[in-house]
Design an enzyme around this catalytic site. Structure first.
Site, PDB file in Angstrom:
ATOM      1  N   ASP A 267      11.260  10.999  -6.156  1.00  0.00           N
ATOM      2  CA  ASP A 267      10.989  10.258  -4.914  1.00  0.00           C
ATOM      3  C   ASP A 267      11.982   9.109  -4.739  1.00  0.00           C
ATOM      4  OD1 ASP A 267       9.715   9.747  -2.552  1.00  0.00           O
ATOM      5  OD2 ASP A 267       8.003   8.711  -3.449  1.00  0.00           O
TER       6      ASP A 267
ATOM      7  N   GLN B 185       0.866  -1.177   0.000  1.00  0.00           N
ATOM      8  CA  GLN B 185       0.000   0.000   0.000  1.00  0.00           C
ATOM      9  C   GLN B 185       0.898   1.221   0.000  1.00  0.00           C
ATOM     10  OE1 GLN B 185      -3.627  -0.243   0.740  1.00  0.00           O
ATOM     11  NE2 GLN B 185      -3.677   1.903   0.104  1.00  0.00           N
TER      12      GLN B 185
ATOM     13  N   LYS C  26      -1.081  -1.539  -9.734  1.00  0.00           N
ATOM     14  CA  LYS C  26      -1.186  -0.439  -8.767  1.00  0.00           C
ATOM     15  C   LYS C  26      -2.515   0.267  -8.979  1.00  0.00           C
ATOM     16  CE  LYS C  26       2.701   1.332  -7.524  1.00  0.00           C
ATOM     17  NZ  LYS C  26       4.031   1.957  -7.370  1.00  0.00           N
TER      18      LYS C  26
ATOM     19  N   PHE D 106      -0.029   6.129  -3.813  1.00  0.00           N
ATOM     20  CA  PHE D 106      -0.882   6.047  -4.999  1.00  0.00           C
ATOM     21  C   PHE D 106      -2.108   5.171  -4.752  1.00  0.00           C
ATOM     22  CE2 PHE D 106      -1.950   4.266  -9.205  1.00  0.00           C
ATOM     23  CZ  PHE D 106      -2.080   5.424  -9.950  1.00  0.00           C
ATOM     24  N   GLY D 107      -1.903   4.126  -3.997  1.00  0.00           N
ATOM     25  CA  GLY D 107      -3.016   3.230  -3.735  1.00  0.00           C
ATOM     26  C   GLY D 107      -2.531   1.849  -3.323  1.00  0.00           C
ATOM     27  N   THR D 108      -3.329   0.833  -3.686  1.00  0.00           N
ATOM     28  CA  THR D 108      -3.007  -0.535  -3.290  1.00  0.00           C
ATOM     29  C   THR D 108      -2.272  -1.249  -4.421  1.00  0.00           C
ATOM     30  OG1 THR D 108      -5.067  -0.512  -2.049  1.00  0.00           O
ATOM     31  CG2 THR D 108      -4.034  -2.649  -2.358  1.00  0.00           C
ATOM     32  N   VAL D 109      -1.322  -2.080  -4.033  1.00  0.00           N
ATOM     33  CA  VAL D 109      -0.541  -2.814  -5.028  1.00  0.00           C
ATOM     34  C   VAL D 109      -0.861  -4.303  -4.910  1.00  0.00           C
ATOM     35  CG1 VAL D 109       1.775  -3.285  -5.921  1.00  0.00           C
ATOM     36  CG2 VAL D 109       1.311  -1.107  -4.760  1.00  0.00           C
TER      37      VAL D 109
HETATM   38  N1  ATP Z   1       6.748  -3.459  -9.083  1.00  0.00           N
HETATM   39  C1  ATP Z   1       6.567  -4.031  -7.913  1.00  0.00           C
HETATM   40  N2  ATP Z   1       6.860  -5.325  -7.736  1.00  0.00           N
HETATM   41  C2  ATP Z   1       6.667  -5.917  -6.538  1.00  0.00           C
HETATM   42  N3  ATP Z   1       6.193  -5.290  -5.450  1.00  0.00           N
HETATM   43  C3  ATP Z   1       5.889  -3.986  -5.568  1.00  0.00           C
HETATM   44  C4  ATP Z   1       6.055  -3.294  -6.788  1.00  0.00           C
HETATM   45  N4  ATP Z   1       5.695  -2.013  -6.606  1.00  0.00           N
HETATM   46  C5  ATP Z   1       5.319  -1.916  -5.335  1.00  0.00           C
HETATM   47  N5  ATP Z   1       5.429  -3.087  -4.694  1.00  0.00           N
HETATM   48  C6  ATP Z   1       5.116  -3.361  -3.299  1.00  0.00           C
HETATM   49  O1  ATP Z   1       4.042  -2.517  -2.923  1.00  0.00           O
HETATM   50  C7  ATP Z   1       4.441  -1.678  -1.859  1.00  0.00           C
HETATM   51  C8  ATP Z   1       3.827  -0.294  -2.056  1.00  0.00           C
HETATM   52  O2  ATP Z   1       4.397   0.299  -3.194  1.00  0.00           O
HETATM   53  P1  ATP Z   1       4.053   1.764  -3.680  1.00  0.00           P
HETATM   54  O3  ATP Z   1       5.011   2.075  -4.760  1.00  0.00           O
HETATM   55  O4  ATP Z   1       2.626   1.894  -4.003  1.00  0.00           O
HETATM   56  O5  ATP Z   1       4.210   2.627  -2.423  1.00  0.00           O
HETATM   57  P2  ATP Z   1       5.432   3.375  -1.788  1.00  0.00           P
HETATM   58  O6  ATP Z   1       6.403   3.728  -2.866  1.00  0.00           O
HETATM   59  O7  ATP Z   1       5.945   2.579  -0.665  1.00  0.00           O
HETATM   60  O8  ATP Z   1       4.756   4.588  -1.156  1.00  0.00           O
HETATM   61  P3  ATP Z   1       4.699   6.064  -1.625  1.00  0.00           P
HETATM   62  O9  ATP Z   1       3.565   6.126  -2.558  1.00  0.00           O
HETATM   63  O10 ATP Z   1       4.511   6.811  -0.374  1.00  0.00           O
HETATM   64  O11 ATP Z   1       5.984   6.350  -2.306  1.00  0.00           O
HETATM   65  C9  ATP Z   1       5.959  -1.701  -1.898  1.00  0.00           C
HETATM   66  O12 ATP Z   1       6.514  -1.525  -0.628  1.00  0.00           O
HETATM   67  C10 ATP Z   1       6.282  -3.074  -2.416  1.00  0.00           C
HETATM   68  O13 ATP Z   1       6.305  -3.967  -1.330  1.00  0.00           O
END
Ligand code: ATP
Length: 421
Positions: free
Chosen positions: A260, A142, A162, A145-148
């Site tokens: 970022d 999470q 995402k 941007f939202g839920t992954v």
């Molecule tokens: N391409 C990907 N492959 C595998 N896991 C992913 C991928 N992108 C994100 N994740 C998982 O989802 C989680 C959340 O990712 P996301 O990029 O949405 O948020 P974030 O970068 O941690 O937060 P923010 O939006 O505050 O930067 C990550 O910590 C990771 O564990």
């Protein structure tokens, strides 16, 4: 990223101990320090200013104008003039509960048609099939941007799906969302998470990207799988990240500023190669009114990485990424988060603490305690801190380019290998 977050950060100083292989001279950095054109800049406004103001106050970068030229390479102005209590990397806010995927899927329209081969547009049918209807079991994280979700396409490709949360979605963003994703999907580099495509359907905004299986750099620094990242791996990861950012900054005639750079946005493969995620997405998550909800989210979520000059001027340039990269370097080799609120005051801002130790000739004391304090490791650490000191210079014009960072890192790796042989 996922719920496993914490805080940390730091700065640098000048070494005059360690008689290791010669380090790049201060002038070698200044060669690369001239400011680039303003083509990639953007200005953020509104709510960001008030939020950013808080951090300007927290960090209040010292403007040591006397340290501009070669002297800046050693102890030039840095952004850590205060150890104020900075709330560091905090968790992103959860999005509100959404309508069920089934409900959305029931609305049959163009979006459910099968995708043309090679198209970057996904259909809702494809997304729901890939994620088993957004199964909670496939939720991997999470973020802002939202839920992954982890997903698998019909052809077997593993993807990360995402799904934008409600607060990110805005009809006015429609055109921007599409053009951004279209642009990002053309960017290809071994060390960048590939953007496969998107779904724009009703109030759904979904981005489909390459799935990277082995967790985030932050998780590895915390030994989430029980394994300690070796110093050599950390060096390789730093170089991978530097390659990726260099590529973005030199991308065609339109540089991309990541905005970022942080350890939770660095994903690792099974072979511990780094892939930088979320490049260019900051704007996707921007509030169309203020010009930057996500930017303000980032200010809160990743305070320790933020370029103080950006906070003062609201102008984002490639050098803002360089600053964040400098903070990341310190994090990789100390193991600490950019801001560690639970530590005593002088150690709270990791980069400041590390730079102080570096300037005092005691760099080795900031090495991640999980690594051996050997001569070779000490040499690498010294040189890394020297580089990051330049990256976090309070004046962006004194920071090296990412290309220069790559060159310096290559040399460090070469010296390290020679020392071990
Ligand atoms: N391409 C990907 N492959 C595998 N896991 C992913 C991928 N992108 C994100 N994740 C998982 O989802 C989680 C959340 O990712 P996301 O990029 O949405 O948020 P974030 O970068 O941690 O937060 P923010 O939006 O505050 O930067 C990550 O910590 C990771 O564990």
């Amino acid at each position: 990223m996922s719920g496993r977050r914490r805080h940390s950060s730091d700065m640098m100083s000048t070494p005059d101990r360690f008689s290791y292989p010669p380090s790049p001279s201060p002038s070698s950095y200044s060669t690369y320090s001239s400011e680039k054109s303003t083509s990639g800049r953007s200005r953020v406004k509104g709510a960001a200013r008030s939020v950013a103001g808080v951090f300007v106050a927290c960090f209040s970068p010292p403007d040591e104008d006397s340290n501009h030229h070669s002297s800046s390479a050693y102890g030039g102005s840095d952004a850590f003039s205060s150890t104020s209590d900075v709330s560091g990397a905090s968790d992103s806010t959860e999005g509100k509960k959404r309508g069920t995927a089934r409900g959305i899927y029931a609305t049959q329209n163009d979006s459910t048609r099968m995708r043309e081969p090679g198209s970057i547009k996904f259909t809702l049918a494809e997304i729901t099939a890939a994620t088993k209807n957004f199964s909670p079991a496939l939720k991997v994280g999470q973020g802002g941007f939202g839920t992954v979700y982890k997903g698998q396409l019909k052809d077997g490709t593993l993807v990360a799906v995402k799904r934008a949360k409600k607060s990110v979605y805005d009809k006015n963003l429609g055109g921007e969302f599409l053009s951004e994703v279209q642009a990002l999907s053309k960017v290809e580099h071994l060390n960048l998470v590939k953007c496969y495509g998107y779904l724009h359907h009703g109030d759904e905004r979904i981005i489909v990207v390459e799935y990277v299986a082995n967790g985030t750099l932050r998780e590895h620094l915390e030994c989430f799988n029980g394994n300690v990242l070796s110093l050599a791996s950390r060096l390789d990861i730093a170089i991978d990240v530097a390659h990726a950012i260099t590529y973005l900054h030199t991308y065609t005639d339109h540089p991309i500023i990541h905005r970022d750079i942080k350890s939770s946005n660095i994903l690792l493969t099974d072979k511990l190669r780094a892939k930088v995620a979320d490049f260019g997405f900051a704007r996707l998550a921007a509030d169309p009114e203020s010009g930057q909800t996500h930017v303000s989210t980032q200010v809160k979520g990743t305070a320790g990485y933020l370029d103080p000059e950006y906070l003062k001027t609201y102008q984002l340039t490639e050098k803002s990424d360089v600053y964040s990269f400098g903070i990341l370097l310190v994090e990789i080799f100390t193991g600490r988060r950019p801001v560690e609120t639970k530590r005593e005051l002088e150690e709270r801002v990791t980069a400041r603490w590390a730079m102080k130790k570096f300037k005092e000739g005691d760099a080795i004391s900031v090495l991640d305690p999980k690594l051996e304090a050997s001569d070779a490791n000490g040499m690498v650490l010294e040189k890394i801190l020297e580089l990051s000191l330049h990256c976090v210079n309070g004046h962006r014009k004194n920071r090296p380019t990412m290309r220069r960072c790559v060159e310096v890192l290559w040399n460090i790796r070469k010296d390290y290998k020679e020392l071990l042989d």
